[in-house]
Design an enzyme around this catalytic site. Structure first.
Site, short mmCIF file in Angstrom:
data_model
loop_
_atom_site.label_atom_id
_atom_site.label_comp_id
_atom_site.label_asym_id
_atom_site.label_seq_id
_atom_site.Cartn_x
_atom_site.Cartn_y
_atom_site.Cartn_z
N ASN A 1 0.78 -1.33 0.07
CA ASN A 1 0.15 -0.14 0.17
C ASN A 1 1.01 1.18 0.12
O ASN A 1 0.40 2.34 0.28
CB ASN A 1 -0.95 0.08 1.08
N HIS A 2 2.22 1.18 -0.17
CA HIS A 2 2.99 2.26 -0.27
C HIS A 2 2.78 2.95 -1.69
O HIS A 2 2.87 2.43 -2.68
CB HIS A 2 4.59 1.94 0.17
N GLY B 1 -5.03 7.66 1.31
CA GLY B 1 -6.33 6.90 0.81
C GLY B 1 -5.85 5.59 0.19
O GLY B 1 -4.79 5.31 0.76
N SER B 2 -6.51 5.16 -0.59
CA SER B 2 -5.86 3.87 -1.49
C SER B 2 -5.81 4.53 -2.77
O SER B 2 -6.30 5.43 -3.13
CB SER B 2 -6.80 2.90 -1.34
N GLU C 1 2.12 9.74 -4.46
CA GLU C 1 1.13 10.68 -5.45
C GLU C 1 0.96 11.93 -5.66
O GLU C 1 1.62 12.76 -4.77
CB GLU C 1 -0.25 10.25 -4.78
N HIS D 1 -5.21 6.62 10.62
CA HIS D 1 -4.06 6.73 9.41
C HIS D 1 -4.65 6.47 8.20
O HIS D 1 -3.69 6.90 7.26
CB HIS D 1 -2.86 5.65 10.12
N GLY D 2 -5.67 5.78 8.00
CA GLY D 2 -6.16 5.30 6.47
C GLY D 2 -7.24 4.61 6.42
O GLY D 2 -8.02 4.61 7.32
N ALA D 3 -7.43 4.00 5.49
CA ALA D 3 -8.55 3.27 5.01
C ALA D 3 -8.78 1.98 5.73
O ALA D 3 -9.73 1.40 6.38
CB ALA D 3 -9.07 3.14 3.70
N GLY D 4 -7.70 1.17 5.42
CA GLY D 4 -7.80 -0.13 5.85
C GLY D 4 -8.41 -1.03 4.67
O GLY D 4 -9.40 -0.78 4.29
#
Lengths: 145, 477
Positions: B202-203, B375-376, B206, B400-403
């Site tokens: 997921n790194h 995000g993703s 962007e 921290h993010g979406a999961g």
């Protein structure tokens, strides 16, 4: 291909929220470890795409049989990361709390292997190394990707 | 999750009542919808963390919490060394100091659109990403030691970036208390060729458009306006952190008995803060934080170089901020009116200090700490700000993010990488990745909706929404 049920010799993945579980089943503990290592490779790429061209020797040691399995996967992850290689064939020998193995593979070829993700390490989540009722060995845990 | 086992304290606050060996209650911050979708394992793991020695106030879980190993991902727990408190490798995670850095670009949307494809290609060529990639520098053992002690400050000393970058990085870019001698030869070996690499999974890196401002006053202080183009970098401490995590996890699991710590679950492996093992881990983990900060600093430098090439002029790309979301840090907090020094674990949780916190740079003090939520691929990211109220709950922490919403296996079966790349290109989002299988496994639909997570963080009072970011270019490992 991965077997449908863990009661047959082979490997499979099992789901975990963010990560992936690897499971190997074999007639011996060593074979279960070998099968789980195939599951590890197939997180990254299709095993069939990895040629067994180069042999690496690996050893691991731990007095706890379950942690020995974690040490085995961690040793493979270390070799994959530092040699930039993928492995497709494994031969494991376990004597008491020592494991020695020969593993075969080749350097990562991004075009051909399309490696999906690198593996960070083996965790203690869902960690099991046990002889099942049918006499076959199972070795599994979740790995962090 | 079965909500009948919880007490609803507030619309966005759910208490796991004390039971069994829990020393403190558990608290989950989320909307009812997020709670219903959350795995029961989060409840179990949050309760297990509450059983560890020296835990203070409560075991917390953020709105994006999901099943981790030992600690839930999205877990926050603080320990008091004086009360026998512990430090846990599983409470930090394998990707030590994984985090997000956001850069202003000074480029506008019109100019970006003109150069979008060459920029995407330039970033993809200029920043090593993916399995098997290596950085452009290889560190000797001596250089490695300096990097582990010096963090982003070391990288700047090597020519990667500018001194003023440091003020916009947590810990001013250099984590104090690092002990490079606690970092094994194998961990060093794993990092030798990985400096300045993004990694995989997921790194990402962007290029994003500021599409909406929610809080103009804070956005002004953060110097972002609607229509701005920014760059977000999401990565961590690479092989070094992973190796430290795996080594200390095993060592702690095997030593728990010696310390007389009864673990409800072996993967909660921990050691007393005041033990040689606890101190060794802290020294190694802080070295890994420095590795992550140095890594994001080098990637920042590479990004600046690509921008200068593509746009044909020197662009400063100053930092908005750099946050880490897998850490254990020593912080002072008020607990029941009493000032305490605590070891705060945040695993998949972002520090979110409120306004006037002494650790914030002067120019951000009025706003609170920028909280960067990734995000993703192909979906929105957010900039939030820490709040005064947030300091009173969960030790100044946010999500921290979406999961993930589905496994990699399920995602791979459902989507085809090439088609996703084409579809996203049709929406104006350029993806660059060496692996189409990797793209399929990271499909936007494989992740939960980050917007509802961010909304819950705001409603729970953990942080305040400041801006929404939409992707234009995404480099994936």
């Amino acid at each position: 291909m991965a077997p449908k049920s863990p009661s047959h010799v082979g490997w499979q993945h099992f789901d975990h929220d963010a990560d992936v579980g690897v499971r190997g089943v074999g007639i011996t503990r060593a074979e279960a470890f070998e099968q789980a290592a195939l599951a590890l490779t197939s997180i990254v790429t299709q095993i069939e795409s990895v040629e067994a061209r180069q042999r690496i020797e690996i050893s691991a040691e731990n007095s706890d049989p379950e942690l020995l399995f974690v040490e085995w996967l961690d040793a493979l992850i270390f070799e994959m990361a530092t040699r930039k290689m993928l492995f497709s064939r494994y031969k494991v020998d376990i004597q008491a709390d020592r494991l020695s193995a020969s593993v075969w593979g080749e350097p990562v070829d991004v075009e051909r292997h399309q490696p999906a993700v690198e593996i960070k390490g083996a965790t203690l989540t869902e960690l099991k190394v046990e002889e099942q009722d049918d006499g076959q060995w199972l070795a599994q845990c979740v790995v962090d990707v | 999750m079965d909500l009948s086992r919880l007490n609803r304290r507030d619309e966005y606050e759910w208490e796991i009542p004390m039971r069994g060996n829990m020393r403190v209650p558990g608290v989950i911050y989320a909307s009812e919808d997020l709670m219903r979708a959350m795995d029961d394992k989060v409840l179990e793991q949050t309760a297990n963390v509450a059983m560890l020695p020296g835990i203070v106030a409560a075991s917390y879980a953020m709105p994006d919490a999901h099943w981790g190993y030992g600690f839930p991902i999205g877990g926050v727990a603080a320990f008091d060394a004086e009360a026998g408190g512990v430090v846990s490798a599983g409470g930090v995670g394998f990707d030590v100091s994984c985090g997000v850095r956001c850069l202003h670009t000074g480029v506008d949307l019109k100019e970006l659109k003109q150069k979008q494809a060459p920029l995407a290609d330039g970033l993809y060529r200029g920043i090593p990403a993916g399995v098997g990639s290596t950085g452009q520098i290889s560190l000797s053992d001596h250089e490695m030691t300096e990097m582990l002690a010096g963090g982003a400050a070391w990288a700047i000393g090597q020519g990667y970036g500018r001194a003023e970058d440091l003020a916009r990085i947590e810990e001013n870019g250099r984590m104090q208390g690092a002990d490079p001698t606690a970092v094994s030869t194998r961990a060093r070996r794993r990092q030798r060729d990985e400096m300045g690499t993004l990694g995989s999974g997921n790194h990402y890196l962007e290029v994003q458009l500021v599409s909406e401002i929610y809080d103009k006053k804070i956005a002004d202080i953060f110097a972002i306006v609607e229509g701005d183009i920014v760059v977000s970098i999401h990565c961590g401490s690479r092989g070094l952190g992973h190796q430290i995590g795996t080594e200390y996890l095993k060592e702690m699991a095997q030593s728990a008995g010696e310390f007389g710590i009864a673990l409800p679950d072996r993967e909660l492996a921990c050691a007393p803060i005041r033990s040689p093992l606890g101190q060794r881990y802290l020294g190694a983990m802080r070295s890994a934080i420095n590795c992550a900060l140095a890594n994001r600093q080098i990637i920042t430098h590479l990004t600046r170089r690509v921008f200068a090439e593509v746009f044909g002029r020197e662009l400063q790309l100053p930092l908005l901020y750099d946050v880490s979301h897998n850490t254990c840090k020593v912080e002072e907090h008020l607990v029941d009116g009493k000032k305490m020094t605590l070891h705060v674990h945040r695993k998949g949780a972002t520090r979110a200090f409120g306004p006037d916190h002494p650790d914030l740079p002067q120019e951000l003090k009025a706003a609170g700490q920028p909280v960067l939520i990734g995000g993703s691929m192909g979906t929105a990211s957010y900039v939030l700000a820490g709040t005064g109220a947030g300091m009173e709950i969960a030790f100044g922490s946010a999500c921290h993010g979406a999961g993930r919403a589905m496994s990699r296996h399920a995602a791979k079966k459902r989507w085809q990488g090439r088609k996703l790349v084409d579809d996203l290109a049709g929406q104006g989002i350029l993806i660059r990745s060496p692996s189409m299988r990797g793209v399929a496994e990271e499909a936007p639909g494989a992740y939960k909706d980050v917007s509802s997570v961010v909304d819950a963080a705001q409603e729970a009072g953990l942080a305040r929404k400041v801006a929404k970011l939409l992707p234009l270019v995404c480099v994936k490992g």
